[in-house]
Design a protein around this motif. Structure first.
Motif, mmCIF file in Angstrom:
data_model
loop_
_atom_site.group_PDB
_atom_site.id
_atom_site.type_symbol
_atom_site.label_atom_id
_atom_site.label_comp_id
_atom_site.label_asym_id
_atom_site.label_seq_id
_atom_site.Cartn_x
_atom_site.Cartn_y
_atom_site.Cartn_z
ATOM 1 N N ARG A 148 47.420 41.912 46.812
ATOM 2 C CA ARG A 148 46.929 42.497 45.564
ATOM 3 C C ARG A 148 46.953 44.017 45.670
ATOM 4 O O ARG A 148 46.759 44.587 46.746
ATOM 5 N N ALA A 196 42.457 37.837 49.286
ATOM 6 C CA ALA A 196 43.745 38.536 49.273
ATOM 7 C C ALA A 196 43.630 39.819 50.079
ATOM 8 O O ALA A 196 42.540 40.229 50.483
ATOM 9 N N LEU A 236 38.680 41.150 48.171
ATOM 10 C CA LEU A 236 39.985 41.737 48.468
ATOM 11 C C LEU A 236 39.846 42.676 49.657
ATOM 12 O O LEU A 236 38.976 43.556 49.660
ATOM 13 N N THR A 263 47.303 47.780 42.740
ATOM 14 C CA THR A 263 47.853 48.342 41.496
ATOM 15 C C THR A 263 48.268 49.788 41.717
ATOM 16 O O THR A 263 49.348 50.064 42.196
ATOM 17 N N SER A 284 45.584 43.962 50.572
ATOM 18 C CA SER A 284 46.530 44.964 50.076
ATOM 19 C C SER A 284 47.688 45.161 51.053
ATOM 20 O O SER A 284 48.664 45.841 50.730
ATOM 21 N N THR A 340 36.816 44.926 38.861
ATOM 22 C CA THR A 340 36.881 45.026 40.318
ATOM 23 C C THR A 340 36.185 46.315 40.752
ATOM 24 O O THR A 340 36.365 47.365 40.125
ATOM 25 N N ASN A 361 35.831 37.259 43.743
ATOM 26 C CA ASN A 361 37.037 37.480 44.531
ATOM 27 C C ASN A 361 36.778 38.602 45.526
ATOM 28 O O ASN A 361 36.200 39.636 45.168
ATOM 29 N N SER A 406 50.714 41.969 34.775
ATOM 30 C CA SER A 406 49.654 42.136 35.778
ATOM 31 C C SER A 406 49.000 43.507 35.669
ATOM 32 O O SER A 406 48.726 44.159 36.671
#
Length: 557
Positions: free
Chosen positions: A217, A202, A175, A219, A204, A364, A173, A293
């Motif tokens: 995406r 994806a 990002l 966190t 941010s 990640t 993936n 998540s």
């Protein structure tokens, strides 16, 4: 002139305005307007001009480019209209120009302009026109700077993204995390859009997610972790199970119990001691907020002796409540080594506690990643599942600009050529057709340009392809498939039908498919094989005939 273009019509339905409201007819260089006045003053403003938009060299020391920015160009011309306020401003900039010129400017739109282009998301190569723009020369001249602005960066960052995708591989993936490092808000929005188009998964960037439907995406940061002092700060400790069948009134205690069990497990005993309780509080708090998540940044204090054990304790507590944690993010340290050690830790948790799938928890990595670092990680061996890439992607750090140009190739059906002592800057004259010829294995072999009136290449028929400027570089090709590259995206007053603009998701799929279609040696990072771009024998002869005709003859004394 008709208002068809200004209303976004041209026989294809309304076209939205450019994404960036700053993209207006005034987003141009002054000399476009001074030339327009000189054309008008000389009575040449309605002369029929043909311009090619192309680039001369592939970026990033590679041998391919991805075409981006076409949709924004079409949005621009579909809504091209110089407002009264803009005319008023232009009068102050060009005070010596006659009133009739400003009346002319207020009347123009792009209903008389035709645009033919390679579809957005295609793999493209130097010298081949990405776009051919035809129409009244003064109007088309006003399109030059906006078109170059819209295509140059879009194609550059899409290519950069595609290169990162190729080096990372299809299974990882990707990002895009570059908004805070991009060249301003428009750079950030454009980077998110065209990184996704080039193969990223994806972003941010929340605004880009809203505008373009790109998956979002993200966190938490180190600041969130360090903002906690301890578990006592968590006041609401309750968590309902994922199916709402039961409720844990003290999720904090559940996490603490799991941390003790991890410390005492046979596989992990002695690998870490007391972990950071403030970090554990941050992870627990975040899991309570986002139990579906949960992904934790584990390098605020110590990755293996605190971050990973704390994450696993929270993840196992969530597992008891029916939730599945997403994984961890690393933003510093030896990413190859740490990812391998973390994977071992996860596998030990799965084996010791029988939690199926825990060993496959996502890892990640971020921290100023680029093509070279990902390539180095691949060579070292790593367990990273996703890469978060920012600065080097969105700023195109390895190359500042693509260098697209916009050159007149025909005026009133008379071919024109731009000469230079640097042969790479000599333009290829006349209105052209462009084809991609495919070989027996299904790979593209060569792109060829022909004169507009020349017959199309035929499948199975031998064709001589010549380098535009080097007489010794030539080859015969027997194509197994022929693809005409330039499609009509804005028909103006012609009878051609207009190609529909696909969605961003469709362009992304097209881009990935075209990358897969190319021969691997053209796409490799080190010493890629140059892709052949050629002209027909007839066009070759004409280029050199015109070159000799236009070049001044020197005189020796």
């Amino acid at each position: 002139m008709a208002d068809a273009a200004a209303n976004g019509d041209a026989r294809g339905g309304a076209v939205p305005r450019p994404t960036n409201p700053m993209v207006t007819p005034l987003l141009t260089d002054l000399y476009q307007f001074t030339m327009a006045y000189a054309y008008w003053k000389a009575g040449k403003h309605l002369d029929s001009g043909v311009f090619d938009l192309y680039f001369r060299k592939n970026p990033f020391a590679g041998e391919f480019t991805i075409f981006g920015g076409l949709e924004e160009c079409i949005r621009f011309i579909a809504n091209f209209k110089i407002t009264e306020e803009e005319i008023k401003f232009l009068r102050t900039v060009m005070p010596t120009c006659e009133d009739g010129f400003f009346e002319y400017l207020s009347s123009i739109d792009c209903s008389d302009v035709e645009v033919y282009a390679i579809p957005e998301g295609y793999v493209v190569f130097p010298k081949v026109p990405l776009m051919r723009i035809e129409g009244p020369v003064a109007v088309v001249q006003l399109l030059e700077t906006p078109f170059l602005s819209l295509v140059n960066y879009a194609s550059l960052v899409t290519t950069n993204a595609a290169r990162h995708r190729l080096v990372a591989g299809k299974s990882k993936n990707l990002l895009e995390f570059g908004l805070r490092r991009a060249q301003g808000p428009d750079g950030g929005i454009s980077a998110s859009r065209y990184s996704y188009m080039g193969g990223f998964d994806a972003t941010s960037n929340v605004a880009a997610g809203r505008l373009f439907g790109i998956p979002i995406r993200g966190t938490h940061s180190h600041a969130f972790v360090s903002s906690f002092m301890g578990l006592h700060e968590i006041t609401d400790k309750a968590l309902a199970s994922s199916d709402s069948s039961n409720r844990c009134e003290d999720f904090v205690s559940l996490v603490q119990n799991w941390l003790i069990r991890i410390q005492d497990s046979s596989s992990l005993r002695g690998t870490f001691g007391e972990t950071s309780q403030s970090e554990l509080a941050a992870f627990t708090s975040y899991a309570l907020a986002f139990p579906n998540s949960f992904l934790a940044l584990v390098d605020t204090y110590d990755v293996m002796r605190s971050g990973v054990p704390n994450f696993c304790a929270v993840a196992l507590a969530l597992n008891d409540m029916g939730y599945k944690a997403v994984g961890i993010r690393l933003d510093s340290g030896d990413l190859a080594y740490l990812s391998v050690e973390i994977r071992k830790f996860f596998h030990a948790i799965e084996e010791d506690f029988g939690v199926v799938g825990f060993g496959k928890m996502s890892i990640t990595a971020s921290n100023d990643l680029n093509e070279e670092t990902i390539d180095a990680l691949n060579k070292q061996g790593h367990e990273v599942d996703a890469f978060g890439i920012g600065t080097y992607l969105v700023t195109c750090y390895a190359q500042a600009a693509l260098g697209c140009v916009f050159k007149l190739v025909e005026i009133n059906k008379q071919p024109r050529i731009k000469l230079s002592e640097d042969v790479t800057k000599v333009s290829i004259p006349c209105k052209k057709k462009c084809y991609r010829l495919y070989g027996k294995e299904g790979y593209p072999l060569v792109d060829i340009m022909t004169g507009e009136d020349e017959p199309s290449p035929k499948i199975g028929e031998r064709l001589l392809c010549r380098h535009p400027f080097n007489e010794s570089k030539r080859a015969y090709v027997v194509p197994q498939h022929v693809e005409e590259l330039l499609k009509c995206y804005w028909p103006g007053n012609s009878s051609n039908s207009r190609e529909e603009l696909p969605s961003l998701h469709e362009i992304r799929t097209r881009c990935i498919q075209h990358l897969d279609r190319m021969r691997p040696d053209h796409m490799r990072r080190l010493n890629p094989t140059p892709y052949k771009v050629s002209v027909s024998a007839k066009l070759y002869d004409f280029i050199h005939f015109l070159w000799l005709n236009e070049a001044p003859v020197g005189e020796l004394q």
